[in-house]
Design a protein around this motif. Sequence first.
Motif, PDB file in Angstrom:
ATOM      1  N   ILE A  79      77.913-118.035  23.379  1.00 42.06           N
ATOM      2  CA  ILE A  79      77.732-116.651  23.831  1.00 42.06           C
ATOM      3  C   ILE A  79      78.619-116.395  25.064  1.00 42.06           C
ATOM      4  O   ILE A  79      79.335-115.388  25.121  1.00 42.06           O
ATOM      5  CB  ILE A  79      76.246-116.371  24.149  1.00 42.06           C
ATOM      6  CG1 ILE A  79      75.425-116.396  22.852  1.00 42.06           C
ATOM      7  CG2 ILE A  79      76.072-115.024  24.854  1.00 42.06           C
ATOM      8  CD1 ILE A  79      73.924-116.512  23.053  1.00 42.06           C
ATOM      9  N   VAL A  89      71.545-119.328  13.582  1.00 43.47           N
ATOM     10  CA  VAL A  89      72.104-118.530  14.674  1.00 43.47           C
ATOM     11  C   VAL A  89      73.371-119.198  15.222  1.00 43.47           C
ATOM     12  O   VAL A  89      74.357-118.531  15.560  1.00 43.47           O
ATOM     13  CB  VAL A  89      71.031-118.266  15.754  1.00 43.47           C
ATOM     14  CG1 VAL A  89      70.560-119.536  16.422  1.00 43.47           C
ATOM     15  CG2 VAL A  89      71.543-117.287  16.795  1.00 43.47           C
ATOM     16  N   ILE A  95      73.108-109.519  22.904  1.00 42.99           N
ATOM     17  CA  ILE A  95      73.409-110.575  23.865  1.00 42.99           C
ATOM     18  C   ILE A  95      74.909-110.831  23.984  1.00 42.99           C
ATOM     19  O   ILE A  95      75.363-111.484  24.915  1.00 42.99           O
ATOM     20  CB  ILE A  95      72.605-111.852  23.526  1.00 42.99           C
ATOM     21  CG1 ILE A  95      72.386-112.691  24.782  1.00 42.99           C
ATOM     22  CG2 ILE A  95      73.249-112.672  22.425  1.00 42.99           C
ATOM     23  CD1 ILE A  95      71.270-113.682  24.665  1.00 42.99           C
ATOM     24  N   LEU A 139      77.124-117.466  15.538  1.00 44.50           N
ATOM     25  CA  LEU A 139      77.816-117.383  16.832  1.00 44.50           C
ATOM     26  C   LEU A 139      79.164-118.100  16.767  1.00 44.50           C
ATOM     27  O   LEU A 139      80.184-117.602  17.257  1.00 44.50           O
ATOM     28  CB  LEU A 139      76.948-117.995  17.939  1.00 44.50           C
ATOM     29  CG  LEU A 139      75.713-117.181  18.344  1.00 44.50           C
ATOM     30  CD1 LEU A 139      74.808-118.005  19.253  1.00 44.50           C
ATOM     31  CD2 LEU A 139      76.102-115.868  19.023  1.00 44.50           C
ATOM     32  N   GLN A 186      74.198-120.985  23.886  1.00 45.75           N
ATOM     33  CA  GLN A 186      74.511-120.236  25.107  1.00 45.75           C
ATOM     34  C   GLN A 186      75.971-120.408  25.515  1.00 45.75           C
ATOM     35  O   GLN A 186      76.603-119.478  26.007  1.00 45.75           O
ATOM     36  CB  GLN A 186      73.556-120.646  26.230  1.00 45.75           C
ATOM     37  CG  GLN A 186      72.243-119.886  26.109  1.00 45.75           C
ATOM     38  CD  GLN A 186      71.070-120.604  26.735  1.00 45.75           C
ATOM     39  OE1 GLN A 186      71.163-121.792  27.051  1.00 45.75           O
ATOM     40  NE2 GLN A 186      69.975-119.902  26.915  1.00 45.75           N
ATOM     41  N   LYS A 214      67.475-110.715  13.758  1.00 46.34           N
ATOM     42  CA  LYS A 214      66.319-111.505  14.222  1.00 46.34           C
ATOM     43  C   LYS A 214      66.571-112.142  15.577  1.00 46.34           C
ATOM     44  O   LYS A 214      65.651-112.386  16.330  1.00 46.34           O
ATOM     45  CB  LYS A 214      65.998-112.612  13.208  1.00 46.34           C
ATOM     46  CG  LYS A 214      64.980-112.199  12.190  1.00 46.34           C
ATOM     47  CD  LYS A 214      64.741-113.292  11.191  1.00 46.34           C
ATOM     48  CE  LYS A 214      63.783-114.342  11.711  1.00 46.34           C
ATOM     49  NZ  LYS A 214      63.433-115.302  10.642  1.00 46.34           N
ATOM     50  N   TYR A 215      67.828-112.442  15.841  1.00 45.64           N
ATOM     51  CA  TYR A 215      68.151-113.048  17.132  1.00 45.64           C
ATOM     52  C   TYR A 215      68.776-112.043  18.093  1.00 45.64           C
ATOM     53  O   TYR A 215      69.261-112.415  19.156  1.00 45.64           O
ATOM     54  CB  TYR A 215      69.064-114.268  16.935  1.00 45.64           C
ATOM     55  CG  TYR A 215      68.293-115.462  16.423  1.00 45.64           C
ATOM     56  CD1 TYR A 215      67.681-116.344  17.305  1.00 45.64           C
ATOM     57  CD2 TYR A 215      68.128-115.663  15.068  1.00 45.64           C
ATOM     58  CE1 TYR A 215      66.944-117.418  16.837  1.00 45.64           C
ATOM     59  CE2 TYR A 215      67.386-116.738  14.587  1.00 45.64           C
ATOM     60  CZ  TYR A 215      66.804-117.615  15.478  1.00 45.64           C
ATOM     61  OH  TYR A 215      66.061-118.673  15.016  1.00 45.64           O
ATOM     62  N   ALA A 216      68.784-110.779  17.692  1.00 48.17           N
ATOM     63  CA  ALA A 216      69.328-109.707  18.524  1.00 48.17           C
ATOM     64  C   ALA A 216      70.692-110.116  19.095  1.00 48.17           C
ATOM     65  O   ALA A 216      70.953-109.961  20.285  1.00 48.17           O
ATOM     66  CB  ALA A 216      68.351-109.339  19.634  1.00 48.17           C
ATOM     67  N   ILE A 217      71.542-110.662  18.234  1.00 47.15           N
ATOM     68  CA  ILE A 217      72.852-111.139  18.695  1.00 47.15           C
ATOM     69  C   ILE A 217      73.688-109.980  19.246  1.00 47.15           C
ATOM     70  O   ILE A 217      74.416-110.130  20.217  1.00 47.15           O
ATOM     71  CB  ILE A 217      73.605-111.880  17.549  1.00 47.15           C
ATOM     72  CG1 ILE A 217      72.852-113.170  17.198  1.00 47.15           C
ATOM     73  CG2 ILE A 217      75.050-112.205  17.953  1.00 47.15           C
ATOM     74  CD1 ILE A 217      73.439-113.965  16.056  1.00 47.15           C
TER      75      ILE A 217
END
Lengths: 363, 353
Positions: free
Chosen positions: A10, A207, A41, A211, A7, A35-38
């Motif tokens: 992000i 993930v 977000i 990121l 987080q 899969k993590y809908a990056i």
Amino acid sequence: MMQNIEQKLISRINEHATPLRIMHVCGTHERTISKYAIRDIISEDVQLLSGPGCPVCVTPSKDIDFAIALARSGKVITSFGDMMRVPGTMGSLFDARSDGYDIRMVYSIDDAIKIAKDNPALDIVFFGIGFETTAPSNAAATLRGLPENFSIITSHKLMPPAMEILTQDTNVDGFLAPGHVSTIIGTDPYDPISEKGFPIVVTGFEVLDVLLSIAMVQDQIISGRSCVENAYPRCVNVEGNLKAREIMYHVFKKTDSNWRGIGMIENSGLALKKEFEQFDAVNVHADIYDKTSHEKRASEIEDHENDLYEGCICAEILTARAEPSQCPLFGRRCSPEDPVGPCMVSLEGTCYNWYKYTRNKGI
Amino acid sequence: MSKDKIVRMEHGAGGEAMQTLIRDVILKNITNRSAGLVGLDDLDDGATINIASNIHDSERSDEIVITTDSHVIKPPFFPDSNIGRLAVSGTVNDLAVMGAAPLALTCAMVVPEGFELDSFEKIIRSMNAAAEEVGVPIIAGDTKTVDRNGLDSIIINTTGIGIAYEVIRDCGLCPGDRIILTGTIGDHGISLLAHREGFDLNTDLVSDVAPLWNMIRSVIPIRTIEGKPAISAMKDPTRGGLAGALNEMAQKSGTGIIIDQKDLPIRGSVSSACEMLGIDPLEVANEGKAIICVKDENAEEVLSIIRKHEYGKDAAIIGEATDSNSGKVLMRTTIGSMRYVDTPTGDLIPRIC
């Protein structure tokens, strides 16, 4: 509320967001991103583009047709699972299996060799696909010695030449480089690309890795740098795996190679060297190969230039000039159940991942 | 193209191809499809036969529940279990998730010539042990042998008859209901794949195959304050995994479902094996798990009872049914984003690299 490290990354990416187009060239990266809908977000300004990182997707239909023609002539085709559903011009390997031909799914070349040893009366053909990640193990098996009733269709591809092409043709600001490929080739081969002004960050598949690498590309852009950075040091180092490359180039030589949807790219493929030609399916089964090449192929393939079915925009998808949702066939005529284009077939295909994880979300 | 004219493996894999085959070939050609509340058209885990309502208690309407399943599995012996335990558990569980106590099972076997008698006896003993566990008799059977060229391993069909005082459906989910999963996902599918392909996962992962009636029986009587059944829907996430079962429940119930990735019970070994193979653990088969949908007010009570049971100690509330996104399943990921959970397409195919 306490933020976890994902987080925090992000927030950081979103705080520094400026219009930025970052391309990955690895199907597993696309899988993590989807899969993590990056994309959902992080800021819309930071676009994550999907490049030609799926080895199954870029395998030309001619190679698939050749494998099916071999199966039809009584040979046993052994292939990795995700190659099975990709349509050539005569259907897919799965279709051929349903028609009664002997096509077997294997997890490695060693499984295929075992089948050959257990069945000396059968001709076993191994469909060798993949990037720098799978080529060394196939080379090692070849060096250890292959059974006489065994041959290989070599459809291996090399990643850096494709990235070079993309810097010329596609509007991209920086790259996430593939972790698995880089464990073999190291980070040096990316230097010429970063020297042209493209930030490159090698990264893994969690993930958090993805990121972190997005934030690192962003940092380079903001500070006006372009270099090769490694966000995956637990697996990748500068020189890569020297031994694996030594074995790979003992058995294979670089060759010009046809990428489905992209076309011919200089020195972007691997072919068996002369001294291993007795295991090269093109050589061993030259009669069938020539016939497949000259036959009037492409009953349904309309777009010959891109080696695709009519209406399919996989060529644009593979080079990030379009998104799957822009394809008129996506989710209608083309789905994982009955794929038209190669990008809808593989677990690493861009269309497959969009269909699977982001379609109709309506959030 | 031959593609449309022959049966392909996908037609039996639990995905969309199978649904099409069932709808367009099977249902279309069978004219009499119902004998009670739940019939063939409902495509539930089983069907019901209405018997005369209980004359002593007009509030209750007992239904006979019937289900049948053919089991083929390669290899027939897998970590910690075998096709015999699977054949009994699968049928007992199909009855259990409809709220039915198992009354009796039948068993039909097709055995290839050359199958070892020792193995055959082991399979029968495992069937018996699983049946004993939930106290269901096996009362009829059939045995056929076929040429070894026609069949390479044993096929077992079991039919189960049960009785339900209140039939629980897979379509009864209502917005606001909480979704309980009775344990870790993917254990069966991944242990089997690893065993079959010789992957060393460096763990003692075994199949979860188990008959769940004793556990499910303990939560069926629970009521809401208003006296209504606490359980609104149940299903066992076998072939097609959690993703397949939740999608079916959402579509049939006309609700949406949102699950939370952080609450999903999953073993580390299953999670890493799935990452390595490019398989989504949500799509991997389970043989000893149930999805139990309960009214919000009863969720903690049901969970605590399930957790006391040997097969439910890892149970968790994984999500809830929603008004929005009707017919769809979404997952809140560990980074806070939402993604779509799709119906699986067919056979799980590991990726190459």
